[in-house]
Motif scaffolding. Structure first.
Motif, short mmCIF file in Angstrom:
data_model
loop_
_atom_site.label_atom_id
_atom_site.label_comp_id
_atom_site.label_asym_id
_atom_site.label_seq_id
_atom_site.Cartn_x
_atom_site.Cartn_y
_atom_site.Cartn_z
N LEU A 1 0.66 -0.36 -4.01
CA LEU A 1 0.64 0.54 -5.16
C LEU A 1 -0.34 1.69 -4.95
CD1 LEU A 1 0.79 -2.01 -8.10
CD2 LEU A 1 2.39 -0.12 -7.76
N GLY A 2 -1.48 1.37 -4.35
CA GLY A 2 -2.48 2.40 -4.10
C GLY A 2 -1.96 3.49 -3.19
N VAL A 3 -1.28 3.09 -2.12
CA VAL A 3 -0.70 4.08 -1.19
C VAL A 3 0.38 4.88 -1.89
CG1 VAL A 3 0.57 4.40 0.96
CG2 VAL A 3 -1.25 2.69 0.84
N MET A 4 1.25 4.20 -2.61
CA MET A 4 2.36 4.90 -3.28
C MET A 4 1.84 5.91 -4.29
SD MET A 4 5.18 1.88 -3.92
CE MET A 4 6.14 1.18 -2.59
N GLN A 5 0.86 5.48 -5.11
CA GLN A 5 0.38 6.38 -6.16
C GLN A 5 -0.45 7.53 -5.61
OE1 GLN A 5 -0.10 4.10 -10.24
NE2 GLN A 5 -1.04 2.89 -8.61
N GLY A 6 -0.92 7.37 -4.39
CA GLY A 6 -1.64 8.46 -3.75
C GLY A 6 -0.73 9.43 -3.02
N THR A 7 0.56 9.12 -2.93
CA THR A 7 1.49 9.96 -2.17
C THR A 7 2.73 10.27 -2.98
OG1 THR A 7 2.43 7.96 -1.16
CG2 THR A 7 0.70 9.10 0.07
N LEU A 8 2.62 10.35 -4.31
CA LEU A 8 3.80 10.62 -5.14
C LEU A 8 4.38 12.01 -4.85
CD1 LEU A 8 2.70 9.15 -8.60
CD2 LEU A 8 4.06 8.06 -6.80
N ASP A 9 3.53 12.95 -4.46
CA ASP A 9 4.02 14.30 -4.18
C ASP A 9 4.58 14.44 -2.77
OD1 ASP A 9 1.54 13.90 -3.02
OD2 ASP A 9 0.87 15.96 -3.32
N ALA A 10 4.32 13.47 -1.92
CA ALA A 10 4.82 13.50 -0.54
C ALA A 10 5.10 12.08 -0.08
CB ALA A 10 3.80 14.18 0.39
N PRO A 11 6.17 11.46 -0.58
CA PRO A 11 6.46 10.05 -0.29
C PRO A 11 6.60 9.79 1.21
CG PRO A 11 7.88 10.89 -2.04
CD PRO A 11 7.19 12.07 -1.45
N VAL A 12 6.18 8.60 1.59
CA VAL A 12 6.30 8.18 2.98
C VAL A 12 7.24 6.98 3.04
CG1 VAL A 12 4.00 9.02 3.57
CG2 VAL A 12 4.27 6.67 2.77
N LEU A 13 7.69 6.65 4.23
CA LEU A 13 8.59 5.53 4.40
C LEU A 13 7.84 4.21 4.21
CD1 LEU A 13 10.54 6.75 7.55
CD2 LEU A 13 11.33 6.80 5.16
N ILE A 14 8.56 3.19 3.76
CA ILE A 14 7.94 1.88 3.55
C ILE A 14 7.40 1.33 4.87
CG2 ILE A 14 8.28 -0.46 2.69
CD1 ILE A 14 8.43 1.76 0.56
N LYS A 15 8.11 1.60 5.95
CA LYS A 15 7.63 1.11 7.24
C LYS A 15 6.30 1.76 7.62
CE LYS A 15 10.20 4.37 10.18
NZ LYS A 15 11.20 4.50 11.28
N ASP A 16 6.10 3.02 7.17
CA ASP A 16 4.83 3.69 7.44
C ASP A 16 3.71 3.14 6.57
OD1 ASP A 16 5.96 5.32 9.40
OD2 ASP A 16 6.59 6.83 7.92
N ILE A 17 4.05 2.75 5.35
CA ILE A 17 3.06 2.08 4.49
C ILE A 17 2.65 0.76 5.14
CG2 ILE A 17 2.66 0.99 2.25
CD1 ILE A 17 4.49 3.03 0.99
N ALA A 18 3.64 0.03 5.64
CA ALA A 18 3.35 -1.24 6.30
C ALA A 18 2.44 -1.04 7.50
CB ALA A 18 4.66 -1.90 6.73
N ARG A 19 2.71 0.00 8.29
CA ARG A 19 1.87 0.28 9.46
C ARG A 19 0.45 0.63 9.02
NH1 ARG A 19 4.67 4.16 11.23
NH2 ARG A 19 6.10 2.88 12.44
N GLN A 20 0.33 1.40 7.96
CA GLN A 20 -0.99 1.79 7.46
C GLN A 20 -1.78 0.58 6.97
OE1 GLN A 20 -0.89 4.97 4.56
NE2 GLN A 20 -2.88 4.42 3.71
#
Length: 305
Positions: free
Chosen positions: A209-228
């Motif tokens: 949720l933290g990653v998603m809410q910090g990137t609402l203006d520039a969404p990233v792929l779920i696989k990139d969230i997983a890598r992060q």
């Protein structure tokens, strides 16, 4: 289906307790875009009642006319004065017209005095817990913020009423709406991608949720969230689905559209500007997604309030 909550108010009721119960229900309606809950106010005889701080409420009627899904009894201060035979008989009669009975703050005392909590687990304002336990040995008294036991609900006080309301929303409509209600009511500032984050009890989901809410203006792929976050995409998908009942992709989209709705209502930004702040390169794509989620275009939603 809309659930109807009828509040039985007495002179001396707590404004805070009432607001903490009603506002989450109102917020759930707002976020869902439909009337999940309705509420009305009653007094013992239909006459106006005055809160402990002097707020007067003109009820919809006397308790004898109340019919609904839940009857919520709220005497708060001076509850012993209200625990008279006429009131207890009225509660007995009203119990047959409601699926559930709830006692907020000291409302548990009235329900117990009417014999409506016998054999149930229940709580009351903690200042009164010892006396409650002694007075009603057939009630299993607990020192909890709130207790839901079958079709009986009791709550220990004004601050706990908010916890109870969000728990009921959780049980009725799932964790995501309950979490969104909590987020809405704690965030009253300028709409922003830096707004306070929604929270989950699951640590990994909270990080997602933290990653998603910090990137609402520039969404990233779920696989990139997983890598992060140093885990697999499958693990994120499994945990988010188990915790919130939606896929990570659907959660991300809902977060972006919730921000779009907030911007539409609380700012005069154009649809194109809103789309950009919510990670949509094409305003038409954002409008289509917005209408699919909320049943209206951003402009119609703004004009409708």
């Amino acid at each position: 289906m809309t659930q109807t909550y009828n509040f039985l108010l007495f002179d001396g009721f707590s404004n805070l307790c009432l607001a903490n119960m009603v506002e989450p229900l109102r917020a759930a309606n707002t976020l869902a875009g439909q009337n999940l809950y309705a509420w009305q106010f009653y007094s013992p005889d239909g006459a106006p009642v005055e809160s402990s701080s002097g707020l007067q409420v003109a009820p919809h009627g006397a308790i004898g006319a109340a019919v609904g899904d839940a009857l919520i009894v709220m005497p708060s201060y001076g509850y012993l004065e209200h625990s008279v035979s006429e009131t207890l008989r009225a509660l007995h009669r009203a119990s047959s017209r409601h699926s559930r009975l709830a006692g907020l703050d000291t409302g548990s005392w009235l329900l117990a005095d009417a014999g409506l909590l016998n054999g149930y687990r229940a709580t009351i304002h903690w200042d009164e817990l010892s006396r409650f336990e002694e007075a009603f040995p057939d009630v299993d008294a607990l020192q909890e913020r709130f207790v839901i036991d079958r079709n009986r609900i009791t709550c220990s006080g004004a601050m706990a009423a908010y916890d109870l309301a969000t728990a009921l929303i959780l049980a009725d409509h799932g964790p995501l709406l309950s979490m969104e209600v909590a987020h809405l009511l704690m965030n009253r500032g300028e709409p922003s991608t830096a707004s306070p984050q929604m929270k989950s009890e699951d640590r990994l989901v909270n990080r997602v949720l933290g990653v998603m809410q910090g990137t609402l203006d520039a969404p990233v792929l779920i696989k990139d969230i997983a890598r992060q976050l140093g885990c697999s995409q499958k693990k994120i998908e499994t945990r988010v689905l188990a915790e919130l009942g939606v896929t990570p992709q659907a959660l991300y989209r809902r977060l972006r559209l919730n921000l779009a709705r907030k911007l539409a209502v609380e700012t005069q930004q154009s649809v194109a500007e809103i789309a950009s702040r919510c990670g949509y390169e094409n305003p038409s794509a954002m409008t289509r997604a917005f209408r699919a989620q909320f049943g209206q275009t951003p402009t119609a939603y703004r004009n409708g309030g």
